[in-house]
Design an enzyme around this catalytic site. Structure first.
Site, PDB file in Angstrom:
ATOM      1  N   GLU A 188      36.685  -5.104 -23.606  1.00 22.05           N
ATOM      2  CA  GLU A 188      35.800  -4.310 -24.456  1.00 22.05           C
ATOM      3  C   GLU A 188      36.090  -2.819 -24.353  1.00 22.05           C
ATOM      4  O   GLU A 188      36.042  -2.105 -25.346  1.00 22.05           O
ATOM      5  CB  GLU A 188      34.325  -4.587 -24.116  1.00 22.05           C
TER       6      GLU A 188
ATOM      7  N   TYR B 218      27.093  -0.135 -27.528  1.00 25.44           N
ATOM      8  CA  TYR B 218      27.875  -1.256 -28.029  1.00 25.44           C
ATOM      9  C   TYR B 218      28.376  -2.140 -26.880  1.00 25.44           C
ATOM     10  O   TYR B 218      28.174  -3.354 -26.875  1.00 25.44           O
ATOM     11  CB  TYR B 218      29.068  -0.804 -28.883  1.00 25.44           C
TER      12      TYR B 218
ATOM     13  N   ASP C 288      29.508  -3.098 -33.703  1.00 23.53           N
ATOM     14  CA  ASP C 288      30.767  -2.360 -33.785  1.00 23.53           C
ATOM     15  C   ASP C 288      31.099  -2.111 -35.258  1.00 23.53           C
ATOM     16  O   ASP C 288      30.293  -2.389 -36.143  1.00 23.53           O
ATOM     17  CB  ASP C 288      31.884  -3.147 -33.095  1.00 23.53           C
TER      18      ASP C 288
END
Length: 356
Positions: A39, A122, A140
């Site tokens: 991520e 996020y 996102d």
DNA sequence: TATACGTGGTC
DNA sequence: TGACCAAGTAT
């Protein structure tokens, strides 16, 4: 207009989900460290660019504890070329924090995740959902596109973010929230694409307002960005007879912080405003000659035109304070950003010297 | 809220 | 070819 059915999305996902190195097999829970690492790398970065870096990091630092124990310099050199280097510094700080605060295990808690360095709204939601199957709602760029099209959101980004977050959260089902998050991202990446959405294949085709109106490409609405200014400078490539190149480490803060660079004049704000006496900025006194052509590199908020001056120095020339000579064979151990790789290649300094 | 922060691919 | 884009965060 029917309401979007999260179960239809999950059914689509079970058939069309992408296989990615950091993802678990269907029905399994992914390793939180793998999710975290991927991520961070995927922030503003394509899957294609990330895959080799993810594999290399995992091989070198198999667990968050290994990463926490690594010297920052090694993490930066391994990250070199991926961009947004604050991510690498925060990745390392985050690994240390996970060890110090949580005993080396990522917390299954969105609020605690958010408190870690480099983890924003996020990423905290993404880790919570994907690694722990918590009903979190990461938003996102993919999900922004899916949601704004689904609801034909006219408000422009970034002002529309709160609204989009609320609309995205409404969609999260009680069952398989982790798969839902990944399904939304896969949908945005493979079906609901920016330029040519494949609406005929989309599980949300029926409830999609943009689809109904034929205005898919209108969303998400974005405010115009300012034009990029130009900057210019001269890079000084000092090459010793053994092929070693003079390099130094950039300051701790700002652009390319703590990364390795070829010494250069200040990057002037206006084109053609290179100092009248560039040699004054040269790292060593030598016979400098300007190489033909230049290196052009476009950053997020400005473009840089780097002229390259080269000097060939005798073997045994010592490095001045704050700089060091590095052999090309050792470049891989340096934190060399793409810009600096371009400069070295432009000056022919990225390969051993010719035998004469 | 706006700006700083990389890079490589696409049309 | 110059925008625009890609799983954003920090300040």
């Amino acid at each position: 207009m029917p309401a979007p059915d999260p179960e239809a999305l999950l059914a689509w996902y079970d058939i069309h989900r992408r296989r990615l190195p950091w993802r678990a097999e269907a029905g399994r829970r992914a390793d939180p460290y793998h999710v975290f690492l991927s991520e961070i790398m995927l922030q503003q970065t394509t899957v294609k660019a990330v895959v080799p870096y993810f594999d290399a990091f995992l091989r070198r630092w198999p667990t968050v504890a290994h990463l926490a124990d690594a010297p920052l310099e090694e993490v930066l050199s391994a990250w070199a070329g991926l961009g947004y280097y604050a991510r690498a510094r925060n990745l390392h700080a985050c690994a240390k924090a996970v060890v110090a605060r949580h005993g080396g295990r990522f917390p299954a808690n969105e609020v605690l995740l958010l408190d870690l360095p480099g983890i924003g709204p996020y990423t905290a939601a993404a880790i919570a959902a994907i690694a722990f199957n918590l009903p979190a709602s990461p938003v996102d760029g993919n999900i922004e596109r899916v949601v704004t099209r689904l609801h034909a959101v006219e408000e422009a980004l970034p002002k529309a973010k709160p609204r989009i977050r609320a609309l995205a959260a409404e969609l999260v089902p009680p069952r398989r929230p982790g798969d839902h998050a990944q399904a939304m991202m896969d949908l945005g990446a493979t079906i609901c694409t920016p330029k040519s959405p494949a609406c005929a294949l989309c599980p949300f085709s029926a409830p999609c307002r943009a689809r109904a109106e034929g205005t898919m490409l209108r969303y998400p609405v974005k405010t115009k960005k300012a034009a990029k200014p130009e900057r210019a400078a001269i890079a000084f490539l000092a090459v010793r007879a053994d092929g070693a190149v003079l390099l130094r480490t950039r300051p701790d803060k700002g652009l390319l912080a703590k990364m390795t660079e070829v010494p250069a004049t200040p990057w002037s704000a206006s084109e053609g405003a290179i100092p009248a006496d560039p040699a004054r900025h040269a790292p060593v006194k030598a016979q400098w000659r300007a190489l033909p052509g230049a290196v052009r590199h476009v950053f997020t908020h400005f473009a840089l035109e780097l002229s390259v001056w080269r000097a060939d120095l005798p073997a045994g020339t010592p490095a001045p304070d704050g700089a060091r000579f590095v052999l090309p064979r050792d470049f891989d151990a340096e934190a060399l950003p793409s810009l600096m790789r371009k400069v070295l290649a432009h000056g022919g300094a990225n390969r051993p010297p010719k035998r004469s």
